[in-house]
Write a protein that holds these residues in place. Sequence first.
Motif, mmCIF file in Angstrom:
data_model
loop_
_atom_site.group_PDB
_atom_site.id
_atom_site.type_symbol
_atom_site.label_atom_id
_atom_site.label_comp_id
_atom_site.label_asym_id
_atom_site.label_seq_id
_atom_site.Cartn_x
_atom_site.Cartn_y
_atom_site.Cartn_z
ATOM 1 N N HIS A 131 -9.783 7.248 -3.068
ATOM 2 C CA HIS A 131 -9.341 6.158 -2.202
ATOM 3 C C HIS A 131 -10.368 5.027 -2.216
ATOM 4 O O HIS A 131 -11.550 5.276 -2.014
ATOM 5 C CB HIS A 131 -9.214 6.658 -0.760
ATOM 6 N N THR A 132 -9.890 3.799 -2.415
ATOM 7 C CA THR A 132 -10.814 2.662 -2.349
ATOM 8 C C THR A 132 -11.103 2.265 -0.905
ATOM 9 O O THR A 132 -12.072 1.558 -0.648
ATOM 10 C CB THR A 132 -10.274 1.439 -3.108
ATOM 11 N N ASP A 133 -10.272 2.723 0.023
ATOM 12 C CA ASP A 133 -10.492 2.448 1.442
ATOM 13 C C ASP A 133 -10.067 3.686 2.230
ATOM 14 O O ASP A 133 -8.863 3.964 2.356
ATOM 15 C CB ASP A 133 -9.684 1.222 1.878
ATOM 16 N N MET A 134 -11.020 4.405 2.746
ATOM 17 C CA MET A 134 -10.715 5.647 3.455
ATOM 18 C C MET A 134 -9.914 5.400 4.735
ATOM 19 O O MET A 134 -9.356 6.331 5.302
ATOM 20 C CB MET A 134 -11.997 6.426 3.760
ATOM 21 N N ARG A 135 -9.811 4.150 5.166
ATOM 22 C CA ARG A 135 -8.955 3.854 6.318
ATOM 23 C C ARG A 135 -7.478 4.052 5.973
ATOM 24 O O ARG A 135 -6.636 4.131 6.863
ATOM 25 C CB ARG A 135 -9.207 2.429 6.814
ATOM 26 N N ASP A 136 -7.161 4.162 4.674
ATOM 27 C CA ASP A 136 -5.788 4.436 4.240
ATOM 28 C C ASP A 136 -5.450 5.928 4.317
ATOM 29 O O ASP A 136 -4.322 6.316 4.039
ATOM 30 C CB ASP A 136 -5.564 3.972 2.789
ATOM 31 N N GLY B 242 -13.912 8.888 -1.568
ATOM 32 C CA GLY B 242 -13.967 7.432 -1.528
ATOM 33 C C GLY B 242 -14.512 6.906 -2.841
ATOM 34 O O GLY B 242 -15.407 7.496 -3.438
ATOM 35 N N ARG C 247 0.808 -1.218 0.000
ATOM 36 C CA ARG C 247 0.000 0.000 0.000
ATOM 37 C C ARG C 247 0.842 1.270 0.000
ATOM 38 O O ARG C 247 0.621 2.163 -0.805
ATOM 39 C CB ARG C 247 -0.978 -0.010 1.179
ATOM 40 N N ILE D 96 -5.420 1.261 -5.079
ATOM 41 C CA ILE D 96 -6.042 1.832 -3.880
ATOM 42 C C ILE D 96 -6.085 3.353 -3.906
ATOM 43 O O ILE D 96 -6.771 3.958 -3.099
ATOM 44 C CB ILE D 96 -5.308 1.370 -2.607
ATOM 45 N N ALA E 149 -15.316 3.028 -5.068
ATOM 46 C CA ALA E 149 -15.418 1.571 -4.962
ATOM 47 C C ALA E 149 -14.254 0.872 -5.651
ATOM 48 O O ALA E 149 -13.719 -0.111 -5.141
ATOM 49 C CB ALA E 149 -16.738 1.097 -5.557
ATOM 50 N N GLN E 150 -13.863 1.377 -6.820
ATOM 51 C CA GLN E 150 -12.774 0.761 -7.578
ATOM 52 C C GLN E 150 -12.147 1.820 -8.467
ATOM 53 O O GLN E 150 -12.811 2.766 -8.883
ATOM 54 C CB GLN E 150 -13.305 -0.399 -8.427
#
Length: 131
Positions: free
Chosen positions: A81-86, A109, A49, A120, A111-112
């Motif tokens: 971002h595909t995952d906002m936790r990143d 955010g 990542r 990502i 999805a893909q």
Amino acid sequence: MSDRQPIIPKGMEAVYEKIHYASAVKVGDTIYVSGQIGRDEHMQLVEPREAQIVQAFENLKKVLAAAGAEMTDIVDLTSFHTDMRDLPLFMEVKDRYLTRDYPAWTAIGAAQLCGVPGYIIEIKAVAVLRR
């Protein structure tokens, strides 16, 4: 006569030739940079990542350099971002590249990205050359 100029950095010609979009378009002193993802010069996904985020910023830096600009010329940054936790990791990497003259920034955010699993991050920017 238009002053619209496509920016195609060395090593990114395949994007223009095969996918049919410019890495950036320069109009006057403004550079509109297409979304940069974490793929290398062979168009391969970079992992893990953090390395992918770094590669996306390196690609952004390369496109700006080809247009005669620097990271400090960025006035608007958009990240997908595909995952906002990143986001904390992204911000840590971003702060390595944008150390002053901070731009406006929007994080979205998604999805893909690129229709391909594994990506990502995508970063697009607008830069204005300093006179």
